[in-house]
Design an enzyme around this catalytic site. Structure first.
Site, PDB file in Angstrom:
ATOM      1  N   LYS A   1      35.287  42.464  31.575  1.00  0.00           N
ATOM      2  CA  LYS A   1      35.394  43.097  32.935  1.00  0.00           C
ATOM      3  C   LYS A   1      36.235  42.369  33.706  1.00  0.00           C
ATOM      4  O   LYS A   1      36.022  41.416  34.226  1.00  0.00           O
ATOM      5  CB  LYS A   1      33.998  43.246  33.438  1.00  0.00           C
ATOM      6  CG  LYS A   1      33.865  44.449  34.479  1.00  0.00           C
ATOM      7  CD  LYS A   1      34.657  44.475  35.400  1.00  0.00           C
ATOM      8  CE  LYS A   1      34.416  43.565  36.837  1.00  0.00           C
ATOM      9  NZ  LYS A   1      35.250  43.570  37.774  1.00  0.00           N
TER      10      LYS A   1
ATOM     11  N   GLY B   1      33.566  32.878  38.921  1.00  0.00           N
ATOM     12  CA  GLY B   1      33.713  33.841  40.105  1.00  0.00           C
ATOM     13  C   GLY B   1      32.807  33.125  41.358  1.00  0.00           C
ATOM     14  O   GLY B   1      32.651  31.864  41.161  1.00  0.00           O
ATOM     15  N   SER B   2      32.386  33.605  42.291  1.00  0.00           N
ATOM     16  CA  SER B   2      31.663  33.262  43.483  1.00  0.00           C
ATOM     17  C   SER B   2      30.090  32.904  42.995  1.00  0.00           C
ATOM     18  O   SER B   2      29.570  33.267  42.049  1.00  0.00           O
ATOM     19  CB  SER B   2      31.603  34.157  44.615  1.00  0.00           C
ATOM     20  OG  SER B   2      30.736  35.269  44.235  1.00  0.00           O
ATOM     21  N   THR B   3      29.773  31.520  43.679  1.00  0.00           N
ATOM     22  CA  THR B   3      28.395  31.195  43.274  1.00  0.00           C
ATOM     23  C   THR B   3      27.461  32.537  43.795  1.00  0.00           C
ATOM     24  O   THR B   3      26.570  32.531  43.158  1.00  0.00           O
ATOM     25  CB  THR B   3      27.963  30.090  44.160  1.00  0.00           C
ATOM     26  OG1 THR B   3      28.897  29.216  43.711  1.00  0.00           O
ATOM     27  CG2 THR B   3      26.718  29.661  44.185  1.00  0.00           C
TER      28      THR B   3
ATOM     29  N   GLY C   1      27.590  34.738  40.977  1.00  0.00           N
ATOM     30  CA  GLY C   1      27.081  33.909  39.801  1.00  0.00           C
ATOM     31  C   GLY C   1      25.359  33.800  39.612  1.00  0.00           C
ATOM     32  O   GLY C   1      25.022  34.179  38.665  1.00  0.00           O
TER      33      GLY C   1
ATOM     34  N   CYS D   1      39.352  27.298  42.023  1.00  0.00           N
ATOM     35  CA  CYS D   1      38.069  26.863  42.022  1.00  0.00           C
ATOM     36  C   CYS D   1      37.866  25.159  42.306  1.00  0.00           C
ATOM     37  O   CYS D   1      37.101  24.740  43.085  1.00  0.00           O
ATOM     38  CB  CYS D   1      37.091  27.322  40.937  1.00  0.00           C
ATOM     39  SG  CYS D   1      37.891  26.999  39.336  1.00  0.00           S
TER      40      CYS D   1
HETATM   41  P1  NAI Z   1      33.231  37.676  43.022  1.00  0.00           P
HETATM   42  O1  NAI Z   1      32.486  36.605  42.607  1.00  0.00           O
HETATM   43  O2  NAI Z   1      32.785  38.898  43.867  1.00  0.00           O
HETATM   44  O3  NAI Z   1      34.153  38.241  41.818  1.00  0.00           O
HETATM   45  C1  NAI Z   1      34.246  37.924  40.728  1.00  0.00           C
HETATM   46  C2  NAI Z   1      34.142  38.858  39.498  1.00  0.00           C
HETATM   47  O4  NAI Z   1      32.871  39.176  39.452  1.00  0.00           O
HETATM   48  C3  NAI Z   1      35.027  39.919  39.738  1.00  0.00           C
HETATM   49  O5  NAI Z   1      35.182  40.354  38.354  1.00  0.00           O
HETATM   50  C4  NAI Z   1      34.056  41.041  40.153  1.00  0.00           C
HETATM   51  O6  NAI Z   1      34.341  42.261  39.968  1.00  0.00           O
HETATM   52  C5  NAI Z   1      32.780  40.520  39.672  1.00  0.00           C
HETATM   53  N1  NAI Z   1      31.528  41.030  40.358  1.00  0.00           N
HETATM   54  C6  NAI Z   1      31.370  41.221  41.622  1.00  0.00           C
HETATM   55  N2  NAI Z   1      30.187  41.622  42.112  1.00  0.00           N
HETATM   56  C7  NAI Z   1      29.339  41.847  40.858  1.00  0.00           C
HETATM   57  C8  NAI Z   1      28.225  42.246  40.416  1.00  0.00           C
HETATM   58  N3  NAI Z   1      27.187  42.508  41.553  1.00  0.00           N
HETATM   59  N4  NAI Z   1      27.850  42.175  39.264  1.00  0.00           N
HETATM   60  C9  NAI Z   1      28.629  42.072  38.208  1.00  0.00           C
HETATM   61  N5  NAI Z   1      30.038  41.483  38.374  1.00  0.00           N
HETATM   62  C10 NAI Z   1      30.232  41.470  39.722  1.00  0.00           C
HETATM   63  O7  NAI Z   1      34.281  37.061  43.980  1.00  0.00           O
HETATM   64  P2  NAI Z   1      35.163  37.775  45.348  1.00  0.00           P
HETATM   65  O8  NAI Z   1      34.238  38.728  45.796  1.00  0.00           O
HETATM   66  O9  NAI Z   1      36.360  38.470  44.547  1.00  0.00           O
HETATM   67  O10 NAI Z   1      35.738  36.661  46.331  1.00  0.00           O
HETATM   68  C11 NAI Z   1      34.787  36.364  47.384  1.00  0.00           C
HETATM   69  C12 NAI Z   1      34.662  34.752  47.299  1.00  0.00           C
HETATM   70  O11 NAI Z   1      34.275  34.272  46.060  1.00  0.00           O
HETATM   71  C13 NAI Z   1      36.226  34.026  47.468  1.00  0.00           C
HETATM   72  O12 NAI Z   1      36.732  33.833  48.909  1.00  0.00           O
HETATM   73  C14 NAI Z   1      36.043  32.550  46.899  1.00  0.00           C
HETATM   74  O13 NAI Z   1      35.388  31.811  47.710  1.00  0.00           O
HETATM   75  C15 NAI Z   1      35.033  33.029  45.691  1.00  0.00           C
HETATM   76  N6  NAI Z   1      35.509  32.844  44.501  1.00  0.00           N
HETATM   77  C16 NAI Z   1      35.571  31.973  43.841  1.00  0.00           C
HETATM   78  C17 NAI Z   1      35.995  31.828  42.509  1.00  0.00           C
HETATM   79  C18 NAI Z   1      36.322  30.635  41.879  1.00  0.00           C
HETATM   80  O14 NAI Z   1      36.633  30.522  40.539  1.00  0.00           O
HETATM   81  N7  NAI Z   1      35.766  29.713  42.149  1.00  0.00           N
HETATM   82  C19 NAI Z   1      36.838  33.018  41.790  1.00  0.00           C
HETATM   83  C20 NAI Z   1      36.991  34.238  42.824  1.00  0.00           C
HETATM   84  C21 NAI Z   1      36.110  34.045  43.986  1.00  0.00           C
HETATM   85 MG    MG Z   2      32.484  39.756  45.543  1.00  0.00          MG
END
Ligand code: NAI
Ligand code: MG
Length: 495
Positions: A193, A246-248, A251, A302
């Site tokens: 995904k 992704g985000s904590t 996670g 990250c």
């Molecule tokens: P996110 O953690 O929401 O998105 C990452 C992935 O998770 C995407 O594929 C998204 O579609 C999926 N996702 C979102 N909600 C989900 C759920 N309920 N169940 C399963 N999968 C889900 O990150 P987002 O909202 O795009 O970014 C927000 C903040 O997160 C950023 O500002 C950053 O601080 C952090 N982030 C950190 C990352 C890292 O590698 N450390 C990568 C992306 C975001």
């Molecule tokens: Mg998000």
């Protein structure tokens, strides 16, 4: 001046983008689509299928059939050969993939070529090699229950099964490959995904897997929102292992969903990585290093070096030089080979970053450079350096995921250890010094999954990667990746 778009990229963008399930492109069962944007202009680039529960069901079923059918029949050497072929295809389509990524993600075309394609191909070859080198152990036992009986035991790493991979938007192709390739090397099958914002290279990758000869159903790609497709995948009972970056915040949602089904999981999460500059450094070189650590991919990394700790004797000099570098970087679209700073991923992320800078200023931080958006269109934020910060501020505590660094002076090693570790995250850290005794004292005291010395953000397929504390659970890369996609079976034989 932006480079000319490869006609194959333009044709791909204009085509229909279905879900890739069982080797076929198909619309979402609901017929729903979602828009994909170009971060350099803010304009809609194309639309993709918006998958949900029923599509995830189909994809998981296809992955299960492939796992028990054609894929299980492949020898390790076959899996290796197919993955090597995939690496060749990534390179053969390198410019096409890099341009597609830059159009969708906004990142520099240089970075897309070097990392999303170049490093991804090298990673794929490295992991392909593991397919034929997965070994168990032979164990000598001392069981004394039955007099005279002897026992022998051995362990067999077996593929964990169907893997659900959920990846973020910051390095879309590379993150997908970091999950898919080790899973395939171990004999698993995958439902991927991609992030809501960046589905395009994932769909191309799925097609290239088929072109490489990897059987239909081994790699399935379901585009869609995190709330729908992502949540359905995370909660699916037919998944044996979830691999998330992704985000904590999300996670933790994934971890809870996984535990409910006792699904194995690994989480690569956020960071707020410290950059520690000792006063034996040349201030110019240290400033250049610190700039690279934070402004690389606009800080959407990250392991971004977002907290800068500089020993007091050189604090002013390093900050002055860092601000000069930040102010001098040219800003423009990723397809402009001269542009050094490119747009953030989305309007939402741009607002989030600007809001966090605003909160920092309200809390008393001083803007040395940047702090504002750039341009009439696109999601740009100027490289930003903040001083006069203290440990309690949001800008110091939370991941910003933008081109924003906070700088703090320190006097001695004990003080900087306390400052560096005073954070919920523990993903990366860098130490800048040539004083070997001090460096060797610092390394074990820093709570982070990766500690760099005189460099930052350098990753290699052989180096286990992952976080301490709120930065995640588990490790990717190296042999750790094999452990992440296998179950260990113990066999005990009495004779
Ligand atoms: P996110 O953690 O929401 O998105 C990452 C992935 O998770 C995407 O594929 C998204 O579609 C999926 N996702 C979102 N909600 C989900 C759920 N309920 N169940 C399963 N999968 C889900 O990150 P987002 O909202 O795009 O970014 C927000 C903040 O997160 C950023 O500002 C950053 O601080 C952090 N982030 C950190 C990352 C890292 O590698 N450390 C990568 C992306 C975001
Ligand atoms: Mg998000």
């Amino acid at each position: 001046m932006s480079i000319a778009i490869d006609p194959r990229v333009a044709a791909f963008i204009d085509s229909q983008h279905g879900l890739l399930i069982d080797g076929r492109s198909q619309p979402a069962l609901s017929g729903a689509q979602m828009p994909v944007f170009n971060p350099a202009t803010g304009e809609e680039l194309t639309r993709v299928a918006a998958g949900a529960d029923a599509d995830i069901d189909l994809a998981v079923a296809a992955a299960r059939r492939a796992f028990e059918g054609p894929w299980a029949a492949q020898r390790p050497a076959d899996r290796e050969r197919l993955l090597l072929k995939l690496a060749d295809l990534l390179e053969a389509h390198g410019e096409e993939l890099a341009q597609l990524e830059t159009l969708n993600n906004g990142q520099s075309i240089h970075l897309a070529r070097a990392l999303e394609v170049g490093a991804a191909a090298e990673f794929t070859r490295y992991m392909a090699g593991w397919a034929t080198k997965i070994e168990g152990k032979s164990l000598d036992l001392s069981i004394a229950a039955v007099p005279g009986a002897r026992y022998r035991a051995y362990t067999v790493p077996e593929p964990v099964g169907v893997v659900g991979a959920i990846v973020p938007w910051n390095f879309p192709l590379l993150m997908a490959i970091w999950k898919i390739v080790p899973a395939l090397a171990c004999g698993c099958t995958v439902v991927l995904k991609p992030a809501d914002e960046t589905p395009l290279t994932a769909l191309r990758l799925g097609q290239l897997c088929l072109d490489a000869g990897i059987a239909p159903g081994v790699v399935n790609v379901v585009t869609g929102s995190g709330a729908q497709a992502g949540a359905a995948l995370a909660a699916h009972k037919g998944i044996d292992k979830l691999a998330f970056t992704g985000s904590t915040q999300i996670g933790k949602v994934i971890g809870h969903a996984a535990v409910d089904n006792m699904t194995r999981f690994s989480l690569e999460l956020g960071g707020k990585s410290p950059v520690i500059v000792l006063d034996d450094c040349d201030p110019q070189a240290a400033a250049a290093g610190a700039a690279g650590a934070i402004f690389f991919n606009q800080g959407q990394v990250c392991t971004a070096g977002s907290r800068l700790y500089i020993q007091r004797a050189i604090f002013d000099q390093v900050l002055e030089r860092l601000s000069a570098i930040a102010g001098s970087l040219s800003i423009g679209p990723g397809l402009d080979e001269q542009a050094q700073v490119n747009p953030l991923i989305s309007a939402k992320q741009q607002k989030r970053v600007l809001d966090m800078i605003g909160q920092g200023v309200a809390d008393g931080a001083r803007v040395l450079c940047g702090g504002v958006a750039y341009g009439e269109q696109g999601f740009y934020v100027r490289p930003t350096v903040l001083a006069d910060v203290h440990a309690g501020m949001q800008v110091v505590r939370e991941e910003i995921f933008g081109p924003v660094v906070v700088a703090t002076p320190f006097d001695d090693i004990d003080e900087v250890v306390a400052l560096a570790n005073d954070n919920q995250y523990g993903l990366g850290a860098s130490i800048w010094s040539n004083d070997l005794a001090k460096v060797m004292d610092l390394i074990p005291r820093i709570k982070a999954g990766t500690v760099w010395v005189n460099t930052h953000n350098m990753l290699d397929p052989s180096m286990p990667f992952g976080g301490y504390k709120q930065s995640g659970i588990g490790r990717e890369m190296g042999h750790a990746a094999i452990e992440a996609y296998t179950e260990n079976k113990s066999v005990c034989i009495a004779f």
